[in-house]
Structure formats: structure tokens, C-alpha cells
Design a protein around this motif. Structure first.
Motif, PDB file in Angstrom:
ATOM      1  N   SER A  92       0.841  -1.189   0.000  1.00 43.56           N
ATOM      2  CA  SER A  92       0.000   0.000   0.000  1.00 43.56           C
ATOM      3  C   SER A  92       0.882   1.248   0.000  1.00 43.56           C
ATOM      4  O   SER A  92       2.069   1.193   0.308  1.00 43.56           O
ATOM      5  N   ALA A  93       0.261   2.384  -0.357  1.00 42.94           N
ATOM      6  CA  ALA A  93       1.028   3.634  -0.454  1.00 42.94           C
ATOM      7  C   ALA A  93       1.635   3.995   0.894  1.00 42.94           C
ATOM      8  O   ALA A  93       2.756   4.517   0.967  1.00 42.94           O
ATOM      9  N   LYS A  94       0.905   3.689   1.969  1.00 42.52           N
ATOM     10  CA  LYS A  94       1.400   4.016   3.305  1.00 42.52           C
ATOM     11  C   LYS A  94       2.682   3.245   3.607  1.00 42.52           C
ATOM     12  O   LYS A  94       3.649   3.797   4.134  1.00 42.52           O
ATOM     13  N   GLU A  95       2.688   1.968   3.226  1.00 43.41           N
ATOM     14  CA  GLU A  95       3.875   1.150   3.507  1.00 43.41           C
ATOM     15  C   GLU A  95       5.085   1.662   2.728  1.00 43.41           C
ATOM     16  O   GLU A  95       6.199   1.710   3.247  1.00 43.41           O
TER      17      GLU A  95
ATOM     18  N   TRP B  24      10.638  -2.950   3.520  1.00 41.09           N
ATOM     19  CA  TRP B  24      10.145  -3.236   2.179  1.00 41.09           C
ATOM     20  C   TRP B  24       9.868  -4.711   1.988  1.00 41.09           C
ATOM     21  O   TRP B  24       8.892  -5.108   1.331  1.00 41.09           O
ATOM     22  N   ARG B  25      10.711  -5.563   2.563  1.00 36.69           N
ATOM     23  CA  ARG B  25      10.630  -7.004   2.323  1.00 36.69           C
ATOM     24  C   ARG B  25       9.368  -7.612   2.928  1.00 36.69           C
ATOM     25  O   ARG B  25       8.917  -7.193   3.993  1.00 36.69           O
ATOM     26  N   ARG B  26       8.843  -8.621   2.239  1.00 38.41           N
ATOM     27  CA  ARG B  26       7.627  -9.279   2.686  1.00 38.41           C
ATOM     28  C   ARG B  26       7.902 -10.541   3.483  1.00 38.41           C
ATOM     29  O   ARG B  26       7.147 -10.918   4.354  1.00 38.41           O
ATOM     30  N   THR B  27       8.976 -11.229   3.117  1.00 42.85           N
ATOM     31  CA  THR B  27       9.226 -12.536   3.722  1.00 42.85           C
ATOM     32  C   THR B  27      10.261 -12.413   4.828  1.00 42.85           C
ATOM     33  O   THR B  27      11.081 -11.491   4.842  1.00 42.85           O
ATOM     34  N   LEU B  28      10.202 -13.340   5.772  1.00 47.24           N
ATOM     35  CA  LEU B  28      11.135 -13.305   6.898  1.00 47.24           C
ATOM     36  C   LEU B  28      12.574 -13.464   6.418  1.00 47.24           C
ATOM     37  O   LEU B  28      13.489 -12.839   6.952  1.00 47.24           O
TER      38      LEU B  28
END
Lengths: 170, 102
Positions: A92-95, B24-28
Motif C-alpha cells: 500500500s502507499a502508506k507502507e 520493504w521485504r515481505r518474507t522473513l
């Protein structure tokens, strides 16, 4: 002449570190990210060589590239992912805003402090021999040396214990 | 700009990249890679401070060795935690791991 060469080597290492770092952070595929991390690690090892700290460069390659990178690779292997990569969920833009703020704020503040208050530096560093390092480890810094051994032992034992958690509880 | 400042700026670049990636990263595992970047920046800064000033060079290098040891220990533990998380949630997505047992 030597000075120009040193600056050229420094620029090359900065390029390697920056490229590797960007790949490590932004690559969709985690294995590519890991390769980027390894590239950065090599760049930092080059910087240690440039600072006349060959022991540190060797340790960097031995511990980081040899051990930590392999550990991360095993972790990637243990986690099964879908065919279209690991980082597919959209943000999302916030992130995105938080991510940029999170890196810009400390970087700008610390950068200003460092550029504004230059410390007197030696241009030709002295080489520290392995002997001196060993004397330091067994002399004034014995406690830190022993503590890091304990930390490593506890981390390994803890990792084994945590990974076998289910079998213990049954 | 003197050499020390240049090295410190590179260390800050590593810090910034690591912090950015951590969010930024999604995974652990992606986050683990970014933590390694951060710790490398810390090590570079320490060695630079030891080698390029009048401060004790031995202290700087041993401090970086300590950081490397901590990084190895941290990677080991995170590997174990990732194994547990994947076993329970079938994914290593950091957002999936948001429920507490209570």
C-alpha cells in the motif's frame, strides 16, 4: 599515483556494494537477493583490504560468505514458495512511504553529522598482525571472546531445541 | 573529504539500504538478508574508525569480529524460527504471522 589508484579501487568497491545492496533489497526472487548480498559482502571485504586489514577481509569471506550465506540459502530452500516468486504481494502507499521515511531519516541525520564534524584521520593505516589480534583476544578482551563463544553455543543449542519443538511436546 | 568520512558514508549507505529493505521485504528470509546488510555496515564503520584514526586498531577489528559472531548466531536462530513459522503457517510471509496464542 598510489593515491589515485586507491581512490579508483574505493570507487569500484562502492559500486559493487551499491549494486549488490540494491539487488539484495529489491530482487523479487530471494535467491537473487542472496546473490546480491554476497556481492555486497565481497565489496566490503575489498574495503577491508583497502584499509590494510587483511585479517578482517579474510574473516568476512570466511564467516559471512562461507557460513551466513549458506545458512540463508538453506533457509530459502526449506521454505517452499509458489512459482511466481516470494515477494508478490502488493504494497500500500502508506507502507511505501514508511519504507522511504525509515531509511531516509537516519541516513540524512547521520550523514549530516558525519560530514559536519570531520574527525582527523590517518591516510595510511598501519597493518595489524594476527599476533597482535590474538594478544588482544587473550589479553584485555578475553571476556568478550568467551562471551561470544557462549552466545554462539546457546544460539546453536537454542536453534536445535526450537526446530524440534513439536517432537518435544508430544 | 577525508578517507574516514568516505568510509563512514559507505557504512551509512549500507545502514540505509538495510533499514529500507527491512520495511520493504515481505518474507522473513528477505528481512534476514537486510539485517545482514545492516550488520555489515556496522562492521565497516568500526574497522574504519579503528584503522584510520589514532584509536586502537586492534579494538576496532576485534569489535567487528564480535559483530560477525553475533551475525552468525542471529542467522542460526532466525533459520530455526523460519522453520517453525513455515511449519505452522505454511508461508514465510511476515504479515501472516500476526496472531498470538492466549
Amino acid at each position: 599515483m598510489m593515491e589515485i589508484l586507491a581512490y579508483a579501487a574505493f570507487g569500484l568497491y562502492v559500486l559493487i556494494i551499491a549494486t549488490g545492496g540494491v539487488i539484495a533489497v529489491a530482487a523479487r526472487n530471494l535467491v537473487r537477493g542472496l546473490v546480491g548480498l554476497i556481492m555486497t559482502l565481497f565489496g566490503v571485504a575489498g574495503m577491508y583490504l583497502l584499509m590494510a586489514a587483511p585479517v578482517m577481509a579474510f574473516m568476512q569471506l570466511l564467516i559471512y560468505v562461507g557460513a551466513v550465506a549458506v545458512l540463508i540459502f538453506i533457509a530459502i530452500m526449506l521454505v517452499r514458495t509458489g512459482p511466481d516468486g516470494d515477494e508478490t504481494r502488493s504494497r500500500s502507499a502508506k507502507e511505501i512511504l514508511y519504507a522511504f521515511l525509515g531509511f531516509a531519516a537516519p541516513a540524512i541525520i547521520l550523514g549530516r553529522v558525519i560530514i559536519g564534524n570531520p574527525v582527523e584521520s590517518v591516510s595510511s593505516p598501519t597493518v595489524v598482525t594476527v599476533k597482535e589480534l590474538g594478544k588482544g583476544l587473550l589479553g584485555p578482551y578475553t571476556l568478550a571472546f568467551e562471551l561470544i563463544s557462549v552466545v554462539l553455543l546457546v544460539a546453536m543449542a537454542g536453534a536445535v531445541l526450537v526446530a524440534f519443538e513439536r517432537r518435544l511436546s508430544k | 573529504m577525508n578517507p574516514l568520512t568516505l568510509y563512514q558514508l559507505v557504512a551509512i549507505m549500507l545502514l540505509a539500504l538495510g533499514l529500507f529493505g527491512l520495511i520493504w521485504r515481505r518474507t522473513l528470509i528477505g528481512m534476514l538478508i537486510c539485517v545482514e546488510l545492516l550488520l555489515n555496515g556496522a562492521g565497516l564503520s568500526l574497522v574504519a574508525s579503528g584503522q584510520l584514526t589514532k584509536a586502537s586498531a586492534v579494538l576496532g577489528q576485534l569489535g567487528t569480529l564480535l559483530i560477525m559472531g553475533l551475525a552468525a548466531a542471529e542467522a542460526t536462530l532466525v533459520l530455526a524460527i523460519v522453520v517453525i513459522v513455515v511449519r505452522r503457517f505454511q508461508t514465510s510471509d511476515s504479515a501472516a504471522v500476526s496472531e498470538l496464542k492466549g
